[in-house]
Design an enzyme around this catalytic site. Structure first.
Site, PDB file in Angstrom:
ATOM      1  CE  LYS A  17      29.846 -59.631  16.250  1.00  0.00           C
ATOM      2  NZ  LYS A  17      29.265 -58.454  17.191  1.00  0.00           N
ATOM      3  CB  SER A  18      37.406 -55.393  20.239  1.00  0.00           C
ATOM      4  OG  SER A  18      37.316 -54.668  18.821  1.00  0.00           O
ATOM      5  CE  LYS A  67      37.433 -47.068  13.227  1.00  0.00           C
ATOM      6  NZ  LYS A  67      37.019 -47.938  12.340  1.00  0.00           N
ATOM      7  N   GLY A 128      31.502 -46.615  -2.163  1.00  0.00           N
ATOM      8  CA  GLY A 128      31.356 -45.888  -0.931  1.00  0.00           C
ATOM      9  C   GLY A 128      32.609 -44.863  -0.847  1.00  0.00           C
ATOM     10  N   GLY A 131      34.495 -43.096   5.630  1.00  0.00           N
ATOM     11  CA  GLY A 131      35.627 -43.336   6.425  1.00  0.00           C
ATOM     12  C   GLY A 131      36.459 -44.773   6.101  1.00  0.00           C
ATOM     13  CG  ASN A 152      29.896 -42.280  -2.201  1.00  0.00           C
ATOM     14  OD1 ASN A 152      29.563 -43.212  -1.535  1.00  0.00           O
ATOM     15  ND2 ASN A 152      29.927 -40.892  -1.917  1.00  0.00           N
ATOM     16  CB  THR A 154      28.027 -37.771  -2.495  1.00  0.00           C
ATOM     17  OG1 THR A 154      26.537 -37.987  -1.794  1.00  0.00           O
ATOM     18  CG2 THR A 154      28.124 -36.296  -2.558  1.00  0.00           C
ATOM     19  CE  LYS A 157      31.228 -38.302   1.566  1.00  0.00           C
ATOM     20  NZ  LYS A 157      29.917 -38.707   2.330  1.00  0.00           N
ATOM     21  N   GLY A 240      32.448 -59.318   5.948  1.00  0.00           N
ATOM     22  CA  GLY A 240      33.619 -58.460   6.293  1.00  0.00           C
ATOM     23  C   GLY A 240      34.078 -58.957   7.796  1.00  0.00           C
TER      24      GLY A 240
HETATM   25  P1  NDP Z   1      30.222 -43.575   6.538  1.00  0.00           P
HETATM   26  O1  NDP Z   1      29.030 -43.130   7.253  1.00  0.00           O
HETATM   27  O2  NDP Z   1      31.558 -42.697   6.762  1.00  0.00           O
HETATM   28  O3  NDP Z   1      29.992 -43.482   5.077  1.00  0.00           O
HETATM   29  C1  NDP Z   1      29.097 -44.428   4.499  1.00  0.00           C
HETATM   30  C2  NDP Z   1      28.941 -44.240   3.140  1.00  0.00           C
HETATM   31  O4  NDP Z   1      28.013 -45.216   2.707  1.00  0.00           O
HETATM   32  C3  NDP Z   1      28.906 -42.953   2.186  1.00  0.00           C
HETATM   33  O5  NDP Z   1      29.833 -43.359   1.062  1.00  0.00           O
HETATM   34  C4  NDP Z   1      27.576 -43.203   1.842  1.00  0.00           C
HETATM   35  O6  NDP Z   1      27.376 -42.207   0.595  1.00  0.00           O
HETATM   36  C5  NDP Z   1      27.195 -44.289   1.657  1.00  0.00           C
HETATM   37  N1  NDP Z   1      25.616 -44.878   1.416  1.00  0.00           N
HETATM   38  C6  NDP Z   1      24.979 -44.801   2.786  1.00  0.00           C
HETATM   39  N2  NDP Z   1      23.716 -45.075   2.644  1.00  0.00           N
HETATM   40  C7  NDP Z   1      23.685 -45.611   1.409  1.00  0.00           C
HETATM   41  C8  NDP Z   1      22.936 -45.964   0.330  1.00  0.00           C
HETATM   42  N3  NDP Z   1      21.542 -46.286   0.848  1.00  0.00           N
HETATM   43  N4  NDP Z   1      22.986 -46.491  -0.816  1.00  0.00           N
HETATM   44  C9  NDP Z   1      24.148 -46.039  -1.445  1.00  0.00           C
HETATM   45  N5  NDP Z   1      25.399 -45.469  -0.463  1.00  0.00           N
HETATM   46  C10 NDP Z   1      25.025 -45.179   0.714  1.00  0.00           C
HETATM   47  O7  NDP Z   1      30.419 -44.967   7.146  1.00  0.00           O
HETATM   48  P2  NDP Z   1      31.910 -46.046   7.183  1.00  0.00           P
HETATM   49  O8  NDP Z   1      32.628 -45.695   5.794  1.00  0.00           O
HETATM   50  O9  NDP Z   1      32.690 -45.642   8.645  1.00  0.00           O
HETATM   51  O10 NDP Z   1      31.148 -47.391   7.018  1.00  0.00           O
HETATM   52  C11 NDP Z   1      30.817 -47.915   5.961  1.00  0.00           C
HETATM   53  C12 NDP Z   1      30.556 -49.341   6.442  1.00  0.00           C
HETATM   54  O11 NDP Z   1      31.721 -50.256   6.576  1.00  0.00           O
HETATM   55  C13 NDP Z   1      29.795 -49.794   7.598  1.00  0.00           C
HETATM   56  O12 NDP Z   1      28.794 -50.569   7.160  1.00  0.00           O
HETATM   57  C14 NDP Z   1      30.555 -50.435   8.249  1.00  0.00           C
HETATM   58  O13 NDP Z   1      30.133 -51.247   9.268  1.00  0.00           O
HETATM   59  C15 NDP Z   1      31.731 -50.975   7.694  1.00  0.00           C
HETATM   60  N6  NDP Z   1      32.842 -51.391   8.168  1.00  0.00           N
HETATM   61  C16 NDP Z   1      33.461 -52.670   8.570  1.00  0.00           C
HETATM   62  C17 NDP Z   1      34.736 -52.865   9.178  1.00  0.00           C
HETATM   63  C18 NDP Z   1      35.136 -54.366   9.180  1.00  0.00           C
HETATM   64  O14 NDP Z   1      36.078 -54.600   9.949  1.00  0.00           O
HETATM   65  N7  NDP Z   1      34.319 -55.247   8.632  1.00  0.00           N
HETATM   66  C19 NDP Z   1      35.729 -51.816   9.475  1.00  0.00           C
HETATM   67  C20 NDP Z   1      34.989 -50.462   9.144  1.00  0.00           C
HETATM   68  C21 NDP Z   1      33.704 -50.330   8.574  1.00  0.00           C
HETATM   69  P3  NDP Z   1      27.175 -40.743   0.481  1.00  0.00           P
HETATM   70  O15 NDP Z   1      28.586 -40.035   0.546  1.00  0.00           O
HETATM   71  O16 NDP Z   1      26.531 -40.475  -0.830  1.00  0.00           O
HETATM   72  O17 NDP Z   1      26.389 -40.290   1.714  1.00  0.00           O
END
Ligand code: NDP
Length: 275
Positions: A17-18, A67, A128, A131, A152, A154, A157, A240
């Site tokens: 959407k940017s 990133k 979470g 990133g 989180n 895990t 982390k 968000g």
């Molecule tokens: P990552 O893949 O780096 O991290 C994912 C995280 O979600 C981890 O902490 C993981 O836990 C956890 N996770 C995944 N599935 C589950 C589940 N079923 N139950 C519990 N925890 C879960 O993703 P990002 O950090 O890059 O992105 C996270 C979210 O943030 C995305 O949905 C993204 O769209 C959103 N976002 C929105 C932005 C905005 O501008 N609105 C900007 C950036 C991101 P574990 O470590 O245990 O695997």
């Protein structure tokens, strides 16, 4: 060229959407610029980026999955980008590549400026440890919460993240089960669980009276996490989209020195989600 060129680079990039957000900013502020999407092959981000700047490009936004690579390629980093270990905004200055990360500033601006949520002295829970969460920790801690708990799936982390930021304020990391018996004024979902329609397994009673809940994810419908929050009696549940527009506004400000107004842009992007 008359139009200074900007782009967002990612893979995939088609649904970004940017371009729509930045062209609305440009129109509103009377700036002459173009903003396109750039699909970089998964193994050639550095080349795609260097080619864009060599062709006279002025600035790039960087999205998944590049990133961290962008971070590694920068000559100069803002403190926020250094702490985040990731860069979403690139530009050149005196032959050097500069990087910043505007996601966290975007989140805090949406929470405090657009939604009017008080952050200082609040008990904040961040879900979470990927990133997205790393990227928002510095600005969130700078807004002086009473406590910031990172939970989180895990747990290790979350603990490692908290250790990286505990010089900045009262932050701890834990697993979801450790939240039992605690409650929070603000809960922010930064997991990708909503993408699969899943919920982080939170104990009951986690929301304090009047708690407000934010999901970094957004879409046409309220996310599963927002619906959970409403059922738990949250005073407000927000997605968000505002964070997305505010991180773009912060990038625009870095590049152009002009701060666009975001309210109308947020509603226009919201409308486009519905169609
Ligand atoms: P990552 O893949 O780096 O991290 C994912 C995280 O979600 C981890 O902490 C993981 O836990 C956890 N996770 C995944 N599935 C589950 C589940 N079923 N139950 C519990 N925890 C879960 O993703 P990002 O950090 O890059 O992105 C996270 C979210 O943030 C995305 O949905 C993204 O769209 C959103 N976002 C929105 C932005 C905005 O501008 N609105 C900007 C950036 C991101 P574990 O470590 O245990 O695997």
């Amino acid at each position: 060229p008359l139009l200074e060129r900007y782009a967002v680079v990612g893979n995939p990039i088609g649904h970004s959407k940017s371009p729509r957000i930045h062209s609305q900013f440009a129109q509103q502020t009377g700036q002459l610029l173009s903003y396109e999407t750039l699909l970089a092959p998964l193994d050639s981000f550095a080349e795609a980026m260097q080619f864009f700047f060599a062709q006279g490009g002025k600035g790039l936004n960087v999205t998944l999955p590049f990133k961290e690579q962008a971070f590694a390629l920068c000559h100069r980093l803002s403190e926020g980008a250094r702490r985040a270990g990731a860069v979403n905004t690139l530009w050149q200055q005196e032959g050097e590549l500069w990087g910043d990360n505007t996601d966290g500033v975007g989140l805090v601006r949406d929470l405090s400026h657009n939604l009017g949520w008080q952050l200082d002295n609040q008990r904040i829970l961040l879900l979470g440890a990927g990133g997205a969460v790393r990227g928002v920790l510095m600005p969130l801690l700078a807004s002086q919460p009473a406590t910031l708990v990172i939970a989180n799936r895990t747990a290790s982390k979350a603990q490692a993240l908290a250790a990286d930021f505990d010089d900045m304020g009262p932050v701890v990391g834990c697993g979801f089960a450790d939240l039992e018996g605690h409650c929070f004024d603000i809960v922010i979902n930064g997991t990708s669980a909503s993408l699969q329609g899943e919920l982080p397994p939170l104990p009951a009673g986690i929301l304090a009276q009047g708690a407000r809940v934010y999901d970094m994810m957004y879409g046409a419908e309220p996310t599963v996490f927002m619906r959970w929050a409403q059922a738990q009696g949250a005073a407000q549940a927000q997605d968000g989209l505002g964070m997305l527009v505010e991180q773009a506004a912060q990038s625009f400000f870095i590049w152009r020195g002009v701060r666009p107004q975001t309210a109308k842009v947020i509603s226009s992007i919201r409308e486009s989600l519905l169609t």
